[in-house]
Design an enzyme around this catalytic site. Structure first.
Site, mmCIF file in Angstrom:
data_model
loop_
_atom_site.group_PDB
_atom_site.id
_atom_site.type_symbol
_atom_site.label_atom_id
_atom_site.label_comp_id
_atom_site.label_asym_id
_atom_site.label_seq_id
_atom_site.Cartn_x
_atom_site.Cartn_y
_atom_site.Cartn_z
ATOM 1 N N GLU A 295 12.412 6.419 3.284
ATOM 2 C CA GLU A 295 11.243 6.158 2.448
ATOM 3 C C GLU A 295 11.259 4.738 1.900
ATOM 4 O O GLU A 295 10.252 4.054 1.904
ATOM 5 C CB GLU A 295 11.196 7.158 1.278
ATOM 6 C CG GLU A 295 10.043 6.881 0.335
ATOM 7 C CD GLU A 295 10.042 7.765 -0.909
ATOM 8 O OE1 GLU A 295 10.724 8.792 -0.901
ATOM 9 O OE2 GLU A 295 9.330 7.418 -1.866
ATOM 10 N N TYR B 48 -12.225 -10.987 3.036
ATOM 11 C CA TYR B 48 -12.534 -12.344 2.582
ATOM 12 C C TYR B 48 -13.809 -12.927 3.185
ATOM 13 O O TYR B 48 -14.233 -13.996 2.786
ATOM 14 C CB TYR B 48 -11.344 -13.279 2.801
ATOM 15 C CG TYR B 48 -10.542 -13.415 1.546
ATOM 16 C CD1 TYR B 48 -11.041 -14.168 0.475
ATOM 17 C CD2 TYR B 48 -9.332 -12.766 1.379
ATOM 18 C CE1 TYR B 48 -10.343 -14.258 -0.699
ATOM 19 C CE2 TYR B 48 -8.623 -12.853 0.199
ATOM 20 C CZ TYR B 48 -9.138 -13.609 -0.835
ATOM 21 O OH TYR B 48 -8.470 -13.689 -2.009
#
Lengths: 669, 421
Positions: free
Chosen positions: B250, B164
């Protein structure tokens, strides 16, 4: 003519027994059938009727001119007729409404109250918004429902320079459904062979006015004029006037005029699209399209000029391929054949059956068959056996010789003529086969152009007529949208103006849907042919696009490099300044060689501008060197591109043509 | 205690349940399973006492590039000397360029002795005055200057913060992130040394106590969601645990199931997930846990090529960050489930299996060519089976036997049978 006799015999048979039961079984004439099911011929609603009428006329006119190898010149005019004019045409007096409440659009007291309240509310909101200083939205005044009785009428006129019609045949050619000429196995434009007849039925249904036909054949010293309508129940023409007139201009062709109900407002764009796409696929024709109405600003006149005088050959009639016939067709062929025995029949009524193959086939059919047996004596079971064998046996594919594709040259010209694209590539596939019918797929892909919207613009043609409706399910649309990875060819599917043109010709186009408006996606032969044709075009385009991108890169290199200079030098200078600060405050020690630069930064001997300047100089130098290198590599190939069009010569001379896929070279001797 | 009660209740009415939860009757008592796990943990901690190999220990024929943790001041000095070098180039009128170590797949090397991917020493020159590299070069200078600021101020920012600072130049975060990796490669330091961190992504729950920036965290008392893994690993210390193994999950969904069922109380363990592809923080955290606590790591991933790929990233590192694989990888992770052979073994119904797409099959075949798969014959066999049957299944496929089948039957049975590769 043929179709009527069986109908009548059936009539007499079926009527008698039923009468006893007093139930009424009506026998329908073909004309009646189509009048009741007009949607299957593309006459769904007034708007579509207008559209279909135009296209039937145009397609007939093209066929007619091509059949005598004449470059088509076609004028089509749609004239709007307001209701009062229409009434006076049919001799009806305009009447004022007396009993207002009788009409559908009459506003009851309750409805008016509701409407007024609504309008008042809307006004209030508007006033509030105005007070608040909001941007005023144009408030649409609610219109009363459109009058149901308010139909619009149009006179559609189509004039061509084609073959014309023999004087005595005219009534039957128009006033009898299914007495057409398009019944053989041949690539044809028409769908049902209905053509102008459907328009005539529609005019009969909507206006009751007859059709006017002017026609003259080559070297005929008179013009036939015929005014007729159709007796729908008996399927016969009803002639008002049939006469011969002077032909002073030696004109040949036909001019047809019909008055129908229609809707120009809703189908305007469809009709114009149709004309434009027709101009693309038939660049050798000249079209003049006119729309005339009482309000002059609605009028439209578009001329689609001719860009070539090379016409595709007239498609030739061919025999059926054994894999494509059904039992009924075999029976019909047997009934019509002039051959005596089975061997000759097989050999002569089908393509790709030679004498040896015919003998092998007969041997395979079974012991009850023999080459010498009389073909008309075949029993129903035996015909089924023949049909089964035709289905299973292996035959050579039919050749595409009987087809008449638009031609890569014409397709390319058509695209250039109507779209003026930045670049275009075309490809013509070789003939392929689906269920015993040969087909040829030709494709063109264009990028850029005028009046082309961003993204994919798909133009579909089947047997050289444009398909406009039901685009979603069509094999071409689906292929272009889903199976072509445009990115691979450096084409941006959403940003670029892409035109995709696919023309399929065949002795039988496998249409889907009632209106025969699209080709299904379930025929893998056609789907893969379409895909590969489009891909071939894309491959051609890719190299052009890459070359153009390189050229653009050359032009914009300096600008693209320079625009990053401030960002880069700012970043570097920020760090240098921080270093100078820490050096000054003795926070950090630097090595001897480095302090030199840091001191210069502190003393403002090296500034942001110094860095900018040095970097700019370097960029300029690099740009110059690269430009030089590019120029030596590519040579002076930067050809200026310009549209050229050679006016066609008064070609009465002795000449011969040399054909190539992209041009024709005509040598006058 | 709560668990025991639950177990008994489950046993008493197991008649009806065993039909819907197959193989439940094969389960031994928890105590027996615990014994198995204990012997696993003890054998593991005794075997892994030897010092892990480093790149320097091996005499490799190709030179490889590795980065190390650098102090802030040395990062600052490295940037400053680089900037001075650039300034000299510009002033001499030569433009300027960076020499960036290449992170392309051709420049990667799998070292079997280390069981991880390392970066070879090929570099590419990134000149400013070339149309194809001008953007990247500019972004690189910008990132260098930003990191320099971070060094001066001694603060941490996220990758998003960095992006940013100049959205117009970076265009999207992928570009600034990629250049950030280039910069750490170029300076020869880990990404953490640049003081740039990624947002929190991984979570941990279970039998683990550690200090985060001085606060003691007990991961059994973190509620259902667990503790977010701190983005900078240097804050983390004082790890203690009575767990017997680490369970690497996972997906978030399976993690929530196990956390809510307090699986770690039934079988003492630490449960970790990065919710998909692991970020740097999770990988560093896993490595730290494993090396400090000396626990075996068992992985529960989907039965598809991507599950195995994620497993490989934890184990051998990603190609993108292979320059720091020494710090990021956790060797010797066992593939517990769900393995392609489990689909039939546990009779997972057809409707819960998915057909593999063309892309899946291609990824699977590509994986078969990778060295880190080849080194483990069991994995090759499983992957071959997957590519052959063309079927995949997610961990959630087990929910077809009831939502708690995973924690109540599947995992205990797997552990009991020591069914890992």
């Amino acid at each position: 003519m043929e179709s009527e006799s069986p109908v009548e015999t059936k009539k007499s048979k079926s009527k008698t027994p039923k009468k006893a039961k007093e139930s009424i079984l009506k026998q329908k004439s073909p004309a009646e059938f189509f009048a009741e099911n007009k949607n299957i011929a593309g006459f769904d609603n007034p708007g579509k009727c207008l559209y279909t009428t135009v296209r039937e006329f145009v397609e007939n006119a093209l066929d007619s001119a091509e059949s005598i190898s004449e470059l088509p010149v076609i004028e089509i005019t749609i004239e709007e007729i307001v209701k009062s004019k229409f009434n006076s045409m049919i001799g009806l007096v305009d009447r004022e409404r007396i009993d207002e409440a009788l009409y559908d659009d009459y506003e009851t007291a309750k409805a008016r109250e509701k409407r007024l309240a609504k309008e008042a509310r809307a006004q209030e909101i508007q006033a509030k918004n105005a007070a608040l200083g909001k941007k005023l939205k144009e408030h649409s005044v609610s219109k009363g429902a459109k009058n149901r009785g308010e139909a619009s009428f149009y006179r559609v006129t189509c004039k061509d320079n084609g073959r014309g019609m023999p004087h005595d045949d005219i009534p039957n050619m128009f006033g009898r459904v299914l007495s057409g000429t398009k019944y053989g196995l041949k690539q044809t434009r028409g769908k049902f062979g209905l053509g102008a007849k459907m328009a005539l039925i529609w005019s009969k249904m909507s206006t009751g006015l007859p059709i006017d036909i002017l026609s003259s054949m080559r070297a005929q010293n008179y013009i036939s004029f015929c005014r007729l309508d159709i007796d729908i129940h008996r399927n016969i023409p009803h002639i008002h006037l049939h006469e011969k007139r002077d032909n002073k201009d030696k004109w040949h062709g036909a001019e047809i005029q019909v008055v129908i109900e229609g809707n120009w407002t809703t189908y305007r764009s469809k009709i114009l699209h149709y004309m434009r796409q027709m101009a693309v696929i038939t660049p050798y024709a000249q079209f003049l399209f006119k729309f005339v109405s009482d309000t002059p600003d609605k009028n439209v006149t578009i001329k689609f000029a001719r860009r070539t005088d090379v016409m595709p050959p007239v498609p030739v009639e061919t025999k059926h391929h054994p894999s494509s016939v059904d039992i009924l067709l075999i029976k019909r062929l047997i009934a019509e054949t002039s051959k005596q025995n089975l061997l000759q029949f097989l050999q002569h009524e089908f393509v790709n059956i030679g004498k040896p193959l015919a003998e092998r086939l007969i041997g395979e059919m079974g012991p009850e068959f023999s080459p010498k047996m009389v073909v008309k004596s075949l029993t129903d079971q035996q015909i089924v056996r023949i049909h089964q064998l035709f289905r299973q046996a292996k035959f050579d594919d039919p050749s595409g010789d009987c087809l008449s594709p638009a031609g890569e040259y014409n397709l390319r010209l058509g695209i250039i003529k109507e779209l003026h694209p930045d670049m275009v590539a075309t490809y013509s596939g070789s003939a392929q086969v689906f269920e015993g019918h040969p087909f040829i797929v030709e494709a063109g892909v264009s990028v850029g152009g005028k009046d082309v919207k961003q993204g994919l613009n798909i133009f579909r043609f089947a047997n050289r007529i444009p398909l406009l409706f039901e685009q979603g399910g069509d094999v071409v649309t689906r292929t272009a949208l889903k199976r072509i990875s445009w990115n691979n060819y450096k084409i941006n599917q959403t940003q670029d103006k892409i035109g995709v043109f696919v023309s399929i010709v065949s002795t039988k186009i496998p249409f889907k849907g009632t209106g025969k408006e699209y080709i299904g996606d379930d025929i893998s032969e056609i789907a893969s042919a379409v895909k590969s044709a489009i891909q071939q075009c894309c491959i051609q385009l890719k190299s052009k696009i890459v070359r153009r991108m390189q050229a653009r890169e050359q032009q914009e290199r300096k600008r693209n490099l320079s625009k990053y200079i401030p960002d880069a030098t700012n970043a570097i200078y920020d760090v240098l300044q921080e270093m100078a600060k820490s050096h000054a405050s003795k926070k950090k020690r630097y090595e001897e060689g480095d302090t030199d630069i840091i001191r210069k930064v502190s003393d403002r001997l090296i500034t942001k501008e110094t860095l900018n300047e040095k970097l700019t100089q370097h960029v300029e130098k690099v740009d110059y060197e690269m430009a030089l290198e590019y120029a030596t590599q590519t040579g002076v190939r930067e050809e200026p591109r310009e549209d050229i069009y050679l006016q066609s010569l008064d070609g009465k001379g002795n000449f011969s043509d040399f054909h190539s896929p992209i041009f024709v070279f005509r040598l006058f001797l | 205690m709560a668990d025991k009660k639950k177990r008994r209740r489950a046993d008493s009415d197991s008649d009806s349940e065993s039909a819907s939860q197959p193989f439940k009757n094969l389960l031994k008592s928890d105590d027996q399973i615990l014994q198995i796990l204990k012997s696993l943990a003890s054998s593991f901690s005794s075997s892994s006492t030897s010092k892990p190999l480093t790149l320097a220990d091996l005499a490799l024929s190709t030179t490889c590039r590795e980065v190390s943790d650098l102090s802030l001041s040395s990062v600052q000095s490295a940037i400053e000397s680089l900037v001075l070098q650039l300034t000299r180039q510009i002033l001499s009128g030569q433009g300027f360029s960076f020499t960036v170590p290449s992170r392309s797949s051709t420049n990667q090397l799998y070292v079997p002795e280390l069981d991880r991917i390392v970066l070879k020493d090929k570099s590419t020159v990134r000149p400013f005055s070339h149309i194809s590299s001008v953007r990247k070069t500019t972004i690189t200078t910008k990132i260098l200057s930003l990191v320099h600021q971070l060094c001066l101020k001694n603060i941490h920012v996220t990758k998003r913060d960095l992006f940013y600072t100049d959205v117009k130049l970076f265009q999207d975060q992928i570009q600034s992130d990629a250049v950030l990796d280039d910069v750490s490669c170029m300076l020869g330091c880990t990404r953490s040394s640049l003081n740039v961190i990624a947002a929190e992504k991984g979570v941990v729950v279970g039998r683990l106590i550690f200090s985060d920036n001085g606060d003691m965290i007990d991961c059994t008392k973190m509620g259902m969601g667990g503790k977010a893994i701190p983005p900078n690993i240097d804050r983390v210390g004082d790890m203690q645990s009575d767990a017997l193994f680490i369970l690497l999950v996972e997906k978030d969904a399976a993690y929530i199931r196990l956390a809510e069922d307090r699986f770690y109380n039934r079988f003492p363990c630490i449960i970790v997930t990065a919710k998909g592809q692991p970020d740097v923080a999770t990988r560093l955290f896993l490595r730290k846990m494993k090396t400090e606590l000396k626990l075996p790591v068992l992985a529960l991933v989907d039965s598809d090529p991507y599950g195995l790929k994620i497993l490989s990233v934890y184990g051998c590192g990603s190609k993108n960050m292979s320059y720091d694989s020494a710090n990021l990888t956790t060797p010797d992770i066992k593939w517990l489930g769900i393995r392609p052979s489990d689909l039939d073994k546990y009779k997972i119904p057809e409707q819960c299996r998915l057909p593999m797409t063309e892309q899946d099959i291609k990824t699977g075949k590509d994986l078969l060519e990778e060295d880190f798969v080849k080194k483990n014959p069991g994995w090759v066999e499983e992957l071959n089976l997957m590519v052959k049957t063309k079927q995949k299944a997610e961990i959630q496929a087990l929910s077809s036997f009831g939502f708690q089948y995973l924690s109540e039957v599947y995992l205990p049975l797997k552990l009991q049978q020591q069914d890992w590769l």
